[in-house]
Each structure stands twice: as C-alpha cells, then as structure tokens.
Design an enzyme around this catalytic site. Structure first.
Site, PDB file in Angstrom:
ATOM      1  N   SER A  22       0.835  -1.211   0.000  1.00 12.96           N
ATOM      2  CA  SER A  22       0.000   0.000   0.000  1.00 12.96           C
ATOM      3  C   SER A  22       0.866   1.256   0.000  1.00 12.96           C
ATOM      4  O   SER A  22       0.347   2.364   0.070  1.00 12.96           O
ATOM      5  CB  SER A  22      -0.934  -0.001   1.207  1.00 12.96           C
ATOM      6  OG  SER A  22      -0.196  -0.178   2.395  1.00 12.96           O
ATOM      7  N   ASN A 117      -2.154  -2.846  13.232  1.00 13.29           N
ATOM      8  CA  ASN A 117      -3.606  -2.657  13.173  1.00 13.29           C
ATOM      9  C   ASN A 117      -4.058  -1.424  13.952  1.00 13.29           C
ATOM     10  O   ASN A 117      -4.864  -0.627  13.461  1.00 13.29           O
ATOM     11  CB  ASN A 117      -4.326  -3.911  13.680  1.00 13.29           C
ATOM     12  CG  ASN A 117      -4.033  -5.113  12.810  1.00 13.29           C
ATOM     13  OD1 ASN A 117      -3.478  -4.954  11.713  1.00 13.29           O
ATOM     14  ND2 ASN A 117      -4.383  -6.307  13.264  1.00 13.29           N
ATOM     15  N   THR A 162     -38.907  26.396 -10.472  1.00  5.90           N
ATOM     16  CA  THR A 162     -39.226  25.030 -10.061  1.00  5.90           C
ATOM     17  C   THR A 162     -39.407  24.282 -11.373  1.00  5.90           C
ATOM     18  O   THR A 162     -39.852  24.874 -12.364  1.00  5.90           O
ATOM     19  CB  THR A 162     -40.520  24.937  -9.216  1.00  5.90           C
ATOM     20  OG1 THR A 162     -41.606  25.391 -10.022  1.00  5.90           O
ATOM     21  CG2 THR A 162     -40.447  25.785  -7.960  1.00  5.90           C
ATOM     22  N   SER A 284     -12.275  26.356 -27.030  1.00  3.34           N
ATOM     23  CA  SER A 284     -12.428  25.104 -27.764  1.00  3.34           C
ATOM     24  C   SER A 284     -11.257  24.995 -28.728  1.00  3.34           C
ATOM     25  O   SER A 284     -10.739  25.999 -29.216  1.00  3.34           O
ATOM     26  CB  SER A 284     -13.747  25.132 -28.527  1.00  3.34           C
ATOM     27  OG  SER A 284     -13.670  24.276 -29.648  1.00  3.34           O
ATOM     28  N   LYS A 290     -16.049  29.750 -28.528  1.00  2.00           N
ATOM     29  CA  LYS A 290     -16.427  29.070 -27.287  1.00  2.00           C
ATOM     30  C   LYS A 290     -15.699  29.588 -26.055  1.00  2.00           C
ATOM     31  O   LYS A 290     -14.531  29.917 -26.094  1.00  2.00           O
ATOM     32  CB  LYS A 290     -16.155  27.565 -27.409  1.00  2.00           C
ATOM     33  CG  LYS A 290     -17.039  26.854 -28.408  1.00  2.00           C
ATOM     34  CD  LYS A 290     -18.488  26.746 -27.959  1.00  2.00           C
ATOM     35  CE  LYS A 290     -18.668  25.705 -26.896  1.00  2.00           C
ATOM     36  NZ  LYS A 290     -18.468  24.340 -27.392  1.00  2.00           N
ATOM     37  N   ASN A 292     -15.830  27.830 -22.481  1.00  2.00           N
ATOM     38  CA  ASN A 292     -16.470  26.699 -21.810  1.00  2.00           C
ATOM     39  C   ASN A 292     -16.305  26.731 -20.298  1.00  2.00           C
ATOM     40  O   ASN A 292     -15.218  27.028 -19.808  1.00  2.00           O
ATOM     41  CB  ASN A 292     -15.883  25.383 -22.337  1.00  2.00           C
ATOM     42  CG  ASN A 292     -16.149  25.192 -23.822  1.00  2.00           C
ATOM     43  OD1 ASN A 292     -17.193  25.606 -24.328  1.00  2.00           O
ATOM     44  ND2 ASN A 292     -15.206  24.590 -24.524  1.00  2.00           N
ATOM     45  N   GLU A 297     -18.016  22.201 -14.800  1.00  2.00           N
ATOM     46  CA  GLU A 297     -18.340  20.840 -15.253  1.00  2.00           C
ATOM     47  C   GLU A 297     -17.526  19.800 -14.492  1.00  2.00           C
ATOM     48  O   GLU A 297     -18.023  18.730 -14.151  1.00  2.00           O
ATOM     49  CB  GLU A 297     -18.073  20.711 -16.758  1.00  2.00           C
ATOM     50  CG  GLU A 297     -19.017  21.556 -17.602  1.00  2.00           C
ATOM     51  CD  GLU A 297     -18.550  21.613 -19.044  1.00  2.00           C
ATOM     52  OE1 GLU A 297     -19.098  20.872 -19.861  1.00  2.00           O
ATOM     53  OE2 GLU A 297     -17.624  22.385 -19.344  1.00  2.00           O
ATOM     54  N   TYR A 324      -9.480  -7.039  12.215  1.00  2.00           N
ATOM     55  CA  TYR A 324      -8.809  -6.513  11.030  1.00  2.00           C
ATOM     56  C   TYR A 324      -8.761  -7.548   9.913  1.00  2.00           C
ATOM     57  O   TYR A 324      -8.540  -8.739  10.144  1.00  2.00           O
ATOM     58  CB  TYR A 324      -7.368  -6.077  11.373  1.00  2.00           C
ATOM     59  CG  TYR A 324      -6.634  -5.553  10.150  1.00  2.00           C
ATOM     60  CD1 TYR A 324      -6.785  -4.239   9.736  1.00  2.00           C
ATOM     61  CD2 TYR A 324      -5.832  -6.396   9.377  1.00  2.00           C
ATOM     62  CE1 TYR A 324      -6.148  -3.767   8.601  1.00  2.00           C
ATOM     63  CE2 TYR A 324      -5.184  -5.932   8.245  1.00  2.00           C
ATOM     64  CZ  TYR A 324      -5.355  -4.612   7.855  1.00  2.00           C
ATOM     65  OH  TYR A 324      -4.729  -4.145   6.723  1.00  2.00           O
ATOM     66  N   GLN A 329      -7.180  -2.382   3.938  1.00  2.00           N
ATOM     67  CA  GLN A 329      -6.135  -1.538   3.366  1.00  2.00           C
ATOM     68  C   GLN A 329      -6.700  -0.724   2.186  1.00  2.00           C
ATOM     69  O   GLN A 329      -6.178   0.335   1.848  1.00  2.00           O
ATOM     70  CB  GLN A 329      -4.975  -2.424   2.902  1.00  2.00           C
ATOM     71  CG  GLN A 329      -3.866  -1.680   2.215  1.00  2.00           C
ATOM     72  CD  GLN A 329      -2.662  -2.581   1.991  1.00  2.00           C
ATOM     73  OE1 GLN A 329      -1.963  -2.934   2.930  1.00  2.00           O
ATOM     74  NE2 GLN A 329      -2.441  -2.970   0.751  1.00  2.00           N
ATOM     75  N   LYS A 332      -7.856   3.408   1.920  1.00  3.95           N
ATOM     76  CA  LYS A 332      -7.101   4.666   1.803  1.00  3.95           C
ATOM     77  C   LYS A 332      -7.360   5.416   0.519  1.00  3.95           C
ATOM     78  O   LYS A 332      -7.492   6.645   0.534  1.00  3.95           O
ATOM     79  CB  LYS A 332      -5.616   4.402   2.006  1.00  3.95           C
ATOM     80  CG  LYS A 332      -5.339   4.100   3.452  1.00  3.95           C
ATOM     81  CD  LYS A 332      -3.990   3.550   3.695  1.00  3.95           C
ATOM     82  CE  LYS A 332      -4.015   2.723   4.957  1.00  3.95           C
ATOM     83  NZ  LYS A 332      -4.883   1.525   4.880  1.00  3.95           N
TER      84      LYS A 332
HETATM   85  N1  ARG Z   1      -1.072  -1.567   5.210  1.00  3.33           N
HETATM   86  C1  ARG Z   1      -1.997  -2.094   6.147  1.00  3.33           C
HETATM   87  C2  ARG Z   1      -3.339  -1.390   6.005  1.00  3.33           C
HETATM   88  O1  ARG Z   1      -3.335  -0.287   5.620  1.00  3.33           O
HETATM   89  C3  ARG Z   1      -1.510  -1.900   7.550  1.00  3.33           C
HETATM   90  C4  ARG Z   1      -2.091  -2.841   8.524  1.00  3.33           C
HETATM   91  C5  ARG Z   1      -1.559  -4.182   8.245  1.00  3.33           C
HETATM   92  N2  ARG Z   1      -1.892  -5.107   9.233  1.00  3.33           N
HETATM   93  C6  ARG Z   1      -1.809  -6.391   8.982  1.00  3.33           C
HETATM   94  N3  ARG Z   1      -2.098  -7.167   9.948  1.00  3.33           N
HETATM   95  N4  ARG Z   1      -1.464  -6.852   7.799  1.00  3.33           N
HETATM   96  O2  ARG Z   1      -4.364  -1.931   6.279  1.00  3.33           O
END
Ligand code: ARG
Length: 465
Positions: A22, A117, A162, A284, A290, A292, A297, A324, A329, A332
């Site tokens: 990640s 975690n 309306t 454009s 134009k 725009n 948008e 967990y 993950q 994010k």
């Molecule tokens: N990169 C992981 C996440 O964002 C961190 C937590 C990982 N924990 C684990 N037990 N693999 O979720």
C-alpha cells in the site's frame, strides 16, 4: 512482512509484494505515522516498558526520518517492476525498516505493545482530523465568497425556478444565500463527524490489547484525542468514521455540483445571466467563439467520483468479520481521494464564483419574465375577495392571452383586465411590478430585500467576515 526471518522460509514473491503493497498510497501518512510513533515511544519510556536511553536514540532517528522524507532525500517512491527492490509493504514498515537501519536492532523496541492494526487506525484518525479542519476552513471561505457576492448583487432580480420553469421573481442574493445555508449544514456535519474521529485506537494492539503496562490515555492525551476507543476489537475493526467523512464529502459535493450546474446553465448563450472569469474557463480547440465552463463541469463530474468513493468503502467493509482484515487496506484510496477532491472543488468553486459577473438587467429586459408575476395576479384577485382556485384560473387565462399577443402583463390596459374580472382596478399595476412583488414578501426567510439584508447580516456575524 517481506522478510525471510521468522515464520517464513521464503520471501514474498516480488509480484505478490507489488500487488499487496500500500506504500504508493499510504506514503501520504508518513507524518501521522511518525507523530503516532513518537507518542507511543514516549509512553513506553515513561511506563518503563523500554529504556529511556533507547527511547532517546529512537526519537532522534524518527525525527531524522521525518526530515529525510519531507526533503525528499528518503524516497517513498516504489521502484517500477523489475527495479532493484520494492521499497516496503506499507509506510509503517518502511519507516520501521529505515529506523532499524539507522539505529540497529534497538529500533525494534518501538513496536512493543503495538500492532500495525492499531497503528494504521491511529494514523488515519490523525489524517482525518487535519482533513476535516481543512475542509471546514475551505467551506467557510466559500461561504464567505457566496456572502460577498450576495452583498454585491443585492439588487439583481432573477426568476426563481421550479421544474426549471420560471416560477416567481427572487433576488439573486437570496439564491446565493441558499448555498451559504447548505454549506453551513455541510460544515456542521463535518464538525459533528470530528467528535467521533477524535478518539484514539492506539493501545488496542492487534485486537486483544496487550499485557504490557501501557497507558492508553497518555498517548491519547499526547496526541490531542478527546478519549480512547474503549473496545480494542472495535478500535482496530471499524472504518465507520472514514465512511462518515466520505459521506459528509458526498453530501457537500452534491451541493457544489448543483451550483456548478447552475453556473453552466447561467453562462450559456440562452441564459446569458452569468459570465465566469476568463481564468476559469477554457476555449475550444476548434470553435473560436467558445468559452467553456470546464471548472464547473469538473466539479459536477468529480461529485460522481466522491459518491463512488463512498460506495467503494461501504462495499469493502460490508462483509468483513471482525476484526482486522487486509481488505481494509483498500480504505485509503477512497478516503484520500474524497478528502483531496472535496478540498480542491471547494477552492475552485470559490475562485470561480469570485470571478463571476452577473448581467443585472438580464431578466427585467425580457418581456416573458413578466409572467413570473402570474401568482401575484391571482393573489390580487384573492385580496379582492375571489376564492384562490378561481383567481388562479383567471390569471392563467390572462397569461395565455398575453403570450399569444406577445404583450407583457404590465402592458395590458386596465380595460382589458376588466373583461376578465370586474375586480381589477387601477391599483393592479403596483401589484404586478417585479420589484414591488419582491418587496412585498414579508414571511421570515423570504426573498424581500429586508429579509435578505437581515440574512446577510446574520451570516456575516456567524462567519465573522
Ligand atoms: N497496510 C496495512 C493497512 O493499511 C496496515 C495494517 C496491516 N496489518 C496487517 N495485519 N497486515 O491496512
């Protein structure tokens, strides 16, 4: 962990590491991660779980790592496939690996009584606090722009709609203030969400807590949390505040999108009511005439993305057993995307609005806008004693005849009016004047200049401009 040590006889396949890392996304959390580690470290030392001397060495190294990342000397970029080495599984591991490389094995004590975690749950809450504060100040700034525009355009009259049909005359300022109110509720939602965000998951460990004599309140206090998340399983399992935050973003984006849509309409040739500043419009590649409204948008389009972020995370979470799971993950990207997109859209909406000019006489020049007064015509007859339903019918008939003859309501002579009803007399013409009709509104929160001025005043106090 990408390591040959411990439980594993072989390294993680580089392809599996590339698939599961990640780092490209959560590198954004490096500041929060180090901030959390520093608080955890201080608590471990204070509670004599680790040696003070070791803590001092680790603290210094963590501060160095923060500087290295901030300056770019420690790159968080993942080498392309086939590159030397994939940097790490995530930002937490990268920082820990770097720490151990700097200070040696002693760096390993930092993770005592902690798990990734509770670490990641903590980092995200720290991130969310900043994101919430940023969004709230951007909302405030946009509200102030709407307010400034309302103040500047207090006398401009426009049709209220309306069904996208001209309905009744209103002040543009009143319309703009509607957005100030919507954004006000958006801000309230974020502020409310912050209460639930501002609780510390740190100390929950992997899920069961820890046998080390840690103090969860020490770290919570040091990091500025209002309280700890009591249940250790809950603390590492849930992503509800992330979802709530994105939900707040989605509602706010819905409001921005409606405003964006109105700007698109208003700046069309057909409407000819607003002109967005050149700096926020594009040409454009083929049609030289134009101009725009791309920014508007894009705000409209990006609202779709934020809704998608909300659905993505809700769906990731819906079937997960406690506590967990690695699926989490995936929280994010939607979280960061919603936060960044919302802040960007708020800023661009504000700049675009500040640059927008309105054509003051646009609707008063248009004879057809006179029919906005049809309700006034009916109300007039009601005041003279006619039941509303009947008055509504007569007013409708007059509108139909005037449209056919292409005359405005105000241009029809009294003589003609009297053929529809003997209740019409000379005072009628005061009633079917656009500005008069707006001025006559008296209910609280209405479009009358008096009510609008009062609303502007109230918002000024509230937003402290
Ligand atoms: N990169 C992981 C996440 O964002 C961190 C937590 C990982 N924990 C684990 N037990 N693999 O979720």
């Amino acid at each position: 962990m990408a390591d040959t040590k411990g439980r594993f006889a072989s390294r993680l396949d580089p392809r599996a590491l590339a698939f599961s890392s990640s780092l490209p996304v959560d590198k954004l959390l490096y500041r929060e991660d180090i901030e959390g580690s520093l608080a955890h470290l201080a608590m471990l030392a204070k509670r004599r779980i680790i040696k003070r001397r070791d803590a001092a060495v680790i603290r210094k190294a963590l501060l160095e790592i923060r500087r290295e990342i901030a300056s770019g000397s420690l790159s968080l970029d993942v080498p392309a496939r086939g590159g030397k080495r994939f940097a790490a599984e995530d930002i937490h591991m990268l920082i820990e690996e770097r720490l151990i490389r700097k200070v040696g094995a002693v760096g390993g004590v930092l993770h005592t009584a902690r798990s990734r975690n509770d670490q990641v749950a903590l980092d995200e809450r720290l991130y969310l606090r900043t994101a919430l504060d940023d969004v709230c100040s951007a909302i405030n700034a946009l509200q102030r722009s709407f307010l400034a525009s309302a103040l500047k355009h207090q006398t401009i009259v426009m049709p209220g709609y309306t069904h996208l049909q001209q309905a009744q005359p209103i002040l543009l300022a009143h319309h703009l203030l509607a957005y100030v109110a919507m954004l006000g509720r958006d801000a309230e939602r974020f502020v409310d969400c912050r209460k639930r965000v501002n609780r510390s998951p740190l100390g929950a460990g992997a899920l069961a807590g820890t046998s080390f004599p840690i103090s969860r309140t020490d770290t919570a206090d040091a990091l500025g949390f209002d309280a700890v998340l009591e249940n250790s399983i809950d603390a590492v399992s849930d992503r509800d505040v992330q979802i709530e935050f994105i939900g707040c973003c989605a509602v706010m984006m819905m409001h921005l999108s409606r405003f964006a849509e109105e700007l698109v309409l208003w700046s069309s040739l057909e409407w000819g009511f607003a002109e967005i500043g050149d700096a926020y419009t594009t040409g454009s590649s083929i049609m030289p005439q134009k101009k725009n409204p791309d920014m508007a948008e894009l705000i409209r389009g990006k609202s779709g993305r934020v809704y998608g972020d909300l659905m993505a995370l809700l769906t990731v979470m819906k079937g997960l057993p406690l506590s967990y799971n690695r699926d989490m993950q995936e929280d994010k990207e939607p979280l960061f995307d919603a936060a960044r997109t919302s802040a960007d859209c708020l800023e661009i909406a504000r700049l675009m609005l500040d640059s927008t000019k309105f054509r003051a006489a646009r609707f008063e020049e248009d004879w057809r806008s006179d029919f906005l007064l049809a309700t006034e015509l009916a109300d007039y007859l009601v005041r003279k004693g006619m039941p509303f339903r009947k008055a509504h019918g007569i007013a409708g008939q007059i509108v139909r005849d005037c449209l056919a003859k292409k005359v405005r309501l105000g241009a029809l002579p009294l003589k003609s009016y009297r053929t529809y009803s003997p209740l019409f007399s000379a005072d009628l013409f005061i009633w079917i004047d656009i500005r008069e009709s707006i001025r006559r509104k008296r209910s609280a929160g209405s479009t009358s200049p008096k009510e609008v001025a009062a609303a502007i005043h109230r918002w000024k106090m509230k937003l402290r401009t």
